[in-house]
Design a protein around this motif. Structure first.
Motif: not given
Length: 211
Positions: A96, A100, A102, A107, A110, A135, A175
């Motif tokens: 993303k 980040d 994903y 998520k 990162g 997460y 995104s």
């Protein structure tokens, strides 16, 4: 790439910078651990985690990077190459904007990148294990040392930014379903336009990687 593995550390990024400050730069260096207590995430937030997850930071000379790589978008470059490596091992991870990791809508990690006159530092954290409902975590099982070996071998190839960006540009459409924080404000990426240098145009503002 020289790799130093620590059982535990407050922050691989802080440790690495202090190491270079005290010992100087002799060659590309990576600090890795599966448990850090004061990791730094986006916008100064913490990104610590559960033992068994992957945290590493590395330093490279700027002149070792592809000539066409915009340094402001190095985080995109570093994370996307790791994404490609994970993909080879069967992961469905995606990036993303700007950097980040994903899995579907969750998520799991990162990157944070910083520059000095001669060097570029990058710190990456990835949940390889389930940590919380907030997460996600990696959808494959892979040995950390094997992953790092493959990753740094890819980085050493100095793949052009043009080649990496052409792939990231396609993935950028994912995104647009999300928001990002710009000037402390959550902003939708729905109408964001991705520029060739990795920045985006959004609401009349040009924004580079926020990390």
């Amino acid at each position: 790439m020289q790799i130093i593995r620590l059982n535990e550390v407050d922050s691989t990024q802080s440790y690495l910078k202090n190491y270079i400050l005290e010992n100087g730069f002799k060659n590309p260096l990576c600090i890795v651990t599966d448990f850090q207590t004061l990791g730094v995430g986006s916008r100064g937030n913490s990104w610590s985690g559960k033992k068994g997850n992957l945290f590493f930071s590395f330093v490279l000379e700027k002149n070792s990077l592809p000539r066409d790589l915009p340094h402001q978008s190095a985080s995109i470059y570093f994370t996307f190459i790791l994404k490609l490596v994970l993909e080879k091992f069967g992961s469905k991870v995606w990036i993303k904007w700007p950097n980040d990791f994903y899995i579907e809508n969750s998520k799991l990690g990162g990157a944070i990148t910083s520059l000095t006159k001669d060097f570029i530092y990058c710190g990456i954290g990835i949940n390889m294990l389930e940590t919380s409902l907030e997460y996600g975590f990696l959808d494959i099982k892979i040995d950390q040392d094997l992953l790092l070996k493959n990753y740094f071998e890819e980085l050493e190839k100095a793949i052009s930014w043009k080649q990496i960006f052409s792939l990231f540009m396609i993935e950028f459409q994912k995104s647009k379903r999300f928001k990002t924080t710009i000037n402390d404000k959550k902003t939708s990426l729905k109408n964001a336009v991705l520029n060739d240098d990795g920045s985006i145009e959004i609401e009349g503002i040009k924004v580079f990687s926020l990390r």
